[in-house]
Write an enzyme that holds these catalytic residues in place. Sequence first.
Site, mmCIF file in Angstrom:
data_model
loop_
_atom_site.group_PDB
_atom_site.id
_atom_site.type_symbol
_atom_site.label_atom_id
_atom_site.label_comp_id
_atom_site.label_asym_id
_atom_site.label_seq_id
_atom_site.Cartn_x
_atom_site.Cartn_y
_atom_site.Cartn_z
ATOM 1 N N TYR A 53 0.822 -1.215 0.000
ATOM 2 C CA TYR A 53 0.000 0.000 0.000
ATOM 3 C C TYR A 53 0.855 1.265 0.000
ATOM 4 C CZ TYR A 53 -4.126 -2.841 0.387
ATOM 5 O OH TYR A 53 -5.119 -3.749 0.108
ATOM 6 N N ARG A 56 1.312 1.854 -3.606
ATOM 7 C CA ARG A 56 0.080 2.391 -4.202
ATOM 8 C C ARG A 56 -0.085 3.875 -3.849
ATOM 9 N NH1 ARG A 56 1.041 -1.864 -4.977
ATOM 10 N NH2 ARG A 56 1.933 -0.811 -6.772
ATOM 11 N N GLN A 86 -16.005 2.666 -5.965
ATOM 12 C CA GLN A 86 -15.307 1.482 -5.466
ATOM 13 C C GLN A 86 -13.801 1.724 -5.413
ATOM 14 O OE1 GLN A 86 -16.976 -2.319 -7.260
ATOM 15 N NE2 GLN A 86 -18.019 -0.825 -8.561
ATOM 16 N N ASN A 87 -13.362 2.871 -5.894
ATOM 17 C CA ASN A 87 -11.934 3.182 -5.948
ATOM 18 C C ASN A 87 -11.455 3.756 -4.621
ATOM 19 O OD1 ASN A 87 -12.042 2.408 -8.651
ATOM 20 N ND2 ASN A 87 -12.527 4.487 -9.316
ATOM 21 N N ASP A 89 -8.711 5.749 -4.476
ATOM 22 C CA ASP A 89 -7.962 6.975 -4.730
ATOM 23 C C ASP A 89 -8.804 8.194 -4.400
ATOM 24 O OD1 ASP A 89 -9.469 7.907 -7.196
ATOM 25 O OD2 ASP A 89 -8.761 5.963 -7.926
ATOM 26 N N HIS A 104 -14.894 1.147 -0.594
ATOM 27 C CA HIS A 104 -13.799 0.233 -0.245
ATOM 28 C C HIS A 104 -12.664 0.902 0.508
ATOM 29 C CE1 HIS A 104 -15.309 -2.443 -3.785
ATOM 30 N NE2 HIS A 104 -16.020 -2.599 -2.689
ATOM 31 N N GLY A 169 -17.174 2.611 -15.670
ATOM 32 C CA GLY A 169 -15.926 1.891 -15.474
ATOM 33 C C GLY A 169 -15.988 0.751 -14.489
ATOM 34 N N THR A 170 -17.142 0.122 -14.362
ATOM 35 C CA THR A 170 -17.272 -1.044 -13.502
ATOM 36 C C THR A 170 -18.246 -2.012 -14.144
ATOM 37 O OG1 THR A 170 -18.036 -1.859 -11.346
ATOM 38 C CG2 THR A 170 -19.011 0.195 -12.130
ATOM 39 N N ALA A 212 -14.187 6.016 -20.247
ATOM 40 C CA ALA A 212 -14.764 6.982 -19.310
ATOM 41 C C ALA A 212 -14.545 8.422 -19.756
ATOM 42 C CB ALA A 212 -14.180 6.760 -17.917
#
Length: 231
Positions: A53, A56, A86-87, A89, A104, A169-170, A212
């Site tokens: 992480y 990331r 769900q991202n 960022d 998430h 995008g999902t 997107a």
Amino acid sequence: MKNIVVLTGAGISAESGIKTFRDDDGLWEGHDVMQVASPLGFKNNPELVLDFYNQRRRQLKQVEPNAAHLALKELEEQYNVSIITQNVDDLHERAGSENVVHLHGELFKVRSTFDKELIFDWKEDLNVGDFCEFNSQLRPHIVWFGEQVPLLETAALEVEKADILIIIGTSMQVYPAAGLKDFAPPHCQMYFIDPQPAITETKNLSIIAENASTGVKKLVEQLLDVSSDGV
């Protein structure tokens, strides 16, 4: 003003240079996801998980919101907009969006392993030995496999109020997030933006088979035109 709820997944962030959750071989950056995204993985090898992480987090500092993130902000001029992502960022926030629910978790936050309500902003590396005030290790503020999604009910309540639901995008194939669209009221108009949509159009569901950045811009322009016409 009408209510727009936007559901976003990895596809919107991928265009900013953030890799999608896992590749076709099931690995995430070369790791089995259960090694780096599960409570057991953290228990067995906290150094590996924290380093994963940390990488990331460093990557996130090097990317910027793309045209899709920025276009969604424009909708706030004429609509009440809620984004459920769900991202992990912060690209929606950096683009200026004001109401964002992170299903998430968030990469730039950490929390105590003693008390999950103790959450801290954190943009640097997190290491073994970084403790909260209760002398307990801090961990990424990420919802791992096997953990409950604490904001799922909050997200469902947002979708229940939607006049327009935009999915970007999902695949909406992974539960529990995939079930959110089922909370939309009968009058809700849905739009699905994905270059390879795995669904078919219906009376209330329109498909925009584009990436997107282009698909969102096109839809936003359309919705702003409709709103300005008073329709």
